[in-house]
Design an enzyme around this catalytic site. Structure first.
Site, short mmCIF file in Angstrom:
data_model
loop_
_atom_site.label_atom_id
_atom_site.label_comp_id
_atom_site.label_asym_id
_atom_site.label_seq_id
_atom_site.Cartn_x
_atom_site.Cartn_y
_atom_site.Cartn_z
CB CYS A 85 0.67 -5.67 -33.51
SG CYS A 85 -0.17 -7.31 -33.81
CG HIS A 90 -0.50 -3.87 -27.71
ND1 HIS A 90 -0.62 -3.34 -28.87
CD2 HIS A 90 -0.49 -5.12 -27.93
CE1 HIS A 90 -0.82 -4.45 -29.73
NE2 HIS A 90 -0.52 -5.38 -29.40
CG HIS A 92 -4.86 -5.95 -32.55
ND1 HIS A 92 -4.11 -4.95 -33.04
CD2 HIS A 92 -3.94 -6.62 -31.87
CE1 HIS A 92 -2.78 -5.14 -32.89
NE2 HIS A 92 -2.79 -6.42 -32.45
#
Length: 851
Positions: free
Chosen positions: A161, A293, A329
């Site tokens: 990520c 995030h 995401h």
């Protein structure tokens, strides 16, 4: 002191569930559209499957159907957004600029789509062409750089990520170090079944749409791609480019805490922001906004909130928000897509809100810009992303280029102060070197033993390929030609394997339950490098970084995870999910040794560790980190991928290591090896102050890539690309070919790879030093894919020490009489050596090493 160069953004490209171009993406954001909805793709397996998915097959003008059908979505999307970014920057038709432009891609699930039919049990849909052109983890780099005609070299960041913001950071470094004035950074991530199943089984999916920092915890998965053109400021101004923003700095770090969960004290998240702000010489109270995030999970949201409070004295009034509530995401593409969302809204003096925001959760008490845009001018902002394994990345960005003073740094020389290695030839570097210098007999090759499940897949797949005649149409030969490679007839299918290893004889700390074979090799080599350099990590792990270069990663763990998808993906084995990621080995090493500094995993394929070496070199040279460990590791596993290498005639089928003849007249492929090599890099004065010896110095490097990935005959273009990398390395080191005393290649032994190296060496040395000695030592320990170049470098360092050069093993008849191949041990003075390396897809490295 050296003033840092300004790095500005001059082009953007986007592909998102919201839109496939910048203008419509901006409008969708201002319309507060949420792309998360019921998933038709995954509802066949999972109840309440929700995702933000890119709809439709996409439009790729200029690409033939043949190429489109050979590429996966990771590559097609990266190509699309990369082309759009170069077009917006006004560079798409400027070949002189493209010749110098490098490409860095961030991705988590590359190379997956080609093999989906195997673990989804759709054998009839398997495409041999897609497996060849898109089946490698780094294949998207090769296809995109070829299609966009970029020749500045490529790297693939695979830190899950944090992959795409880390890619931006590496591109930033390329410009800072003068290797290029223009770089293309991209993030791309399609959602595939293994990824969706892993997060679903971890029970972290939100039942509706994620609501970061409020309401019910849970994430929403998304997919998409984005790209940025980064350019040196004056170069952009001189050509009249539009400046969209300036990258002020970046940093990475590692929690060294847990495979999936963040450090509950938020130390890694705090450290990475402080380091990024320090690199930009920006005080925390000057930051106007933080794009978080913000996954929506309880652990992330609580820890990230804590980190912001620890870093920013004005956290109570500092606007922060998460854009994952808009488009989910997007894993490897997350930082890129989210940064572009900021860049198309903040200049309008509008801060993106956190959508779906409800009642704040316990300990989530920041100003999350809930639900509606906020009118506010923002100049300096921070973009944060975090990943499995405790990988953290922060970018510091200005929406007003040239409004912040440039920073300066004291350039450092870069020394190698420690080396550790493990191969089939020896469990330590000394064992390996002793075996090389007193070479009596080759290592006994070990037979490949395929698992029964793999054999069943092989048989079924071969029947499909026979029925669809894909051998004839794709490879040009028929199935009977590969009959010796059938599972029951592979008596000559052997590899160099590490045998008799007792890890606890080499390691003080070793958790066998969490150790993969490749991770064990890496940790042993890492520990040996630290011991060699007299470096002990106590409570100063943030002073040392770890950059890993990977080829295929933890193959056995990945295989187990993929096998567990059947018969029910809802019950996939979560214990193997994080271990199947490319950054899993770096995670294991970081946790084991407490390494918390700059941490990254590059998965650029063969010789990826040379990419790690160049990246680590820049971190030390720019004085960003005092010490960095770089390396690579490979484990043997009889996988479908290994079998495909045999079917496509990349492997050399042999029962005897003496048949593995690098640069031989009858070379016919490579023999796989396994093992690891790790180096400790630091400034010479840092090593000497600790009483450690300086083993060698890196004094320059060059990279290049060819554009011949889809060409049937590409030897000439590849040789030109390697020649260009050599020229760039010599220029970077401030020397010419006549100053080089020894050339070390790392060809895997195939005729194609060998001739590329040979032609490039001849083109580079024919006028100034045609008889320069040439060596390659891969035949001693097999082709250890990711770290072949580093293992050869370890031998070179010993050549410097002894002023002697071992001969190339086994080869009797060399394939070219123009070069001075070392046939017998030499006693010659050696001061400078040139190390060469290549990825399997036309990406080349050249490094000048000083003894």
């Amino acid at each position: 002191m050296n003033n840092r160069k300004r790095v500005v953004i001059t082009g953007m490209g986007i592909l998102s569930p919201l839109a496939d171009n910048i203008a419509e993406f901006r409008q969708a954001l201002f319309n507060k559209q949420c792309a998360i909805s019921d998933s038709q793709r995954f509802s066949r397996w999972f109840a309440n499957a929700r995702a933000a998915e890119v709809q439709g097959p996409g439009d790729y003008p200029g690409l033939s159907d043949e190429i489109i059908n050979s590429l996966d979505n990771a590559a097609l999307w990266a190509y699309k957004v990369g082309k759009d970014a170069l077009t917006q920057a006004g560079l798409i038709n400027h070949q002189a600029s493209l010749d110098e432009t490098g490409l860095i891609i961030g991705v988590s699930s590359a190379g997956t789509e080609a093999f989906l039919p195997l673990f989804e049990r759709r054998m009839q849909d398997f495409s041999l062409a897609k497996a060849i052109f898109s089946g490698g983890f780094s294949s998207c780099c090769a296809s995109v750089s070829s299609l966009l005609r970029l020749k500045g070299g490529v790297e693939l960041v695979a830190t899950a990520c944090t992959a795409s913001p880390n890619a931006i950071g590496m591109a930033f470094d390329y410009i800072q170090n003068g290797k290029s004035q223009i770089m293309l950074a991209a993030g791309t991530e399609p959602i595939y079944l293994p990824t969706f199943a892993g997060f679903y089984a971890l029970n972290v999916m939100h039942p509706e749409s994620c609501t970061p920092f409020s309401g019910t915890p849970g994430m929403s998965i998304g997919e998409g791609a984005g790209a940025l053109v980064l350019e040196e400021y004056q170069h952009a101004v001189d050509r009249g480019a539009t400046l969209y923003a300036e990258i002020l700095s970046y940093a990475t770090s590692c929690d060294a805490w847990h495979e999936t969960g963040p450090d509950p004290r938020a130390n890694g998240a705090v450290q990475v922001m402080i380091k990024a702000l320090h690199n930009a010489d920006i005080a925390p109270d000057r930051v106007d906004y933080v794009n978080l995030h913000g996954t929506g999970t309880e652990a992330n949201d609580r820890i990230e909130t804590l980190a912001v409070k620890k870093v920013f004295p004005h956290s109570a009034s500092l606007p922060v928000s998460s854009t994952k509530s808009w488009f989910g995401h997007t894993i490897g593409a997350a930082g890129m897509v989210e940064l572009i969302a900021c860049l198309v809204t903040l200049p309008e003096k509008k801060i993106l809100p956190t959508l779906n925001f409800g009642t704040p959760r316990v300990n989530c008490d920041l100003d999350y810009v809930a639900n509606d845009f906020r009118e506010q001018e923002v100049n300096i902002f921070v973009k944060n992303n975090y990943a499995f394994g405790g990988n953290n990345c922060s970018l510091v960005v200005s929406t007003q280029p040239a409004s912040v003073p440039v920073t300066a740094y004291q350039e450092k020389r870069v020394a190698i102060s420690g080396i550790g290695a493990i191969t089939a030839l020896g469990h330590t570097l000394n064992e390996m070197l002793e075996a090389i210098w007193s070479y009596q007999k080759p290592v006994a090759l070990q037979p490949v033993v395929f698992h029964q499940d793999t054999l069943a897949e092989v048989r079924e797949l071969l029947e499909v390929l026979r029925a669809t005649r894909q051998f004839e149409t794709v490879l040009g030969y028929s199935l009977p030609d590969v009959t010796p490679l059938l599972p029951e007839q592979t008596e000559n299918f052997k590899t160099f394997q590490v045998t008799g290893l007792e890890p606890r004889q080499h390691l003080r700390r070793y958790d066998r339950r969490k150790a993969t074979r490749g991770g064990t090799f890496a940790l042993i080599a890492l520990s040996a490098a630290l011991t060699s350099a007299r470096r002990k990590i106590r409570k100063d792990g943030d002073e040392i970084g770890l950059i890993m270069g990977m080829s295929r990663g933890s193959q056995e763990t990945t295989w187990k995870y993929l096998q567990s998808l059947q018969p029910d993906p809802c019950k996939v084995r979560t214990s193997e999910f994080p271990g199947s990621l490319m950054n899993a080995i770096a995670t294991f090493c970081g946790i084991s040794e407490g390494i918390k500094g700059y941490t990254t995993t590059l998965a650029t394929g063969e010789n990826a560790a040379l990419g790690a070496l160049t990246y680590g070199y820049e971190i030390i040279r720019q004085n960003l980190q005092s010490q960095v460990i770089v390396g690579g590791a490979d484990e043997y596993f009889p996988s479908m991928a290994l079998y495909m290498d045999a079917v496509t005639q990349k492997l050399h089928m042999t029962a005897d290591a003496r048949d593995y003849q690098i640069y031989g007249n009858a070379s016919s492929g490579f023999v796989p090896g396994e093992g690891a090599c790790m180096l400790l890099l630091e400034a010479p004065e840092t090593a000497e102050a600790r009483g450690a010896a300086v083993l060698a110095e890196i004094v320059g490097y060059g990279k290049s890539c060819s554009n011949g990935y889809f060409a049937a005959e590409q030897l000439s273009e590849n040789a030109q690309a390697l020649t260009l990398a050599i020229d760039r390395a010599l220029t970077d080191a401030g020397i010419t070919a006549k100053d080089i005393d020894l050339v070390c290649g790392s060809s895997n032994g195939s005729q194609q790879h060998s001739h590329v190296e040979i032609d490039a060496i001849w083109q580079s040395f024919q006028y100034e030093k045609p008889q320069v000695p040439v060596v390659n030592y891969n035949a001693f320990f097999g082709f250890v894919a990711s770290s072949a170049g580093l293992l050869n470098l370890a031998v070179l360092v010993d050549c410097f020490r002894q002023q002697r050069v071992p001969a190339i093993p086994h080869t009797q008849l060399f394939c070219d009489d123009r070069l001075n191949f070392v046939r017998e041990p030499l006693n010659i003075p050696i001061k400078l050596a040139l190390l060469l390396g290549a990825n399997e897809s036309g990406n080349y490295y050249a490094l000048v090493i000083k003894g």
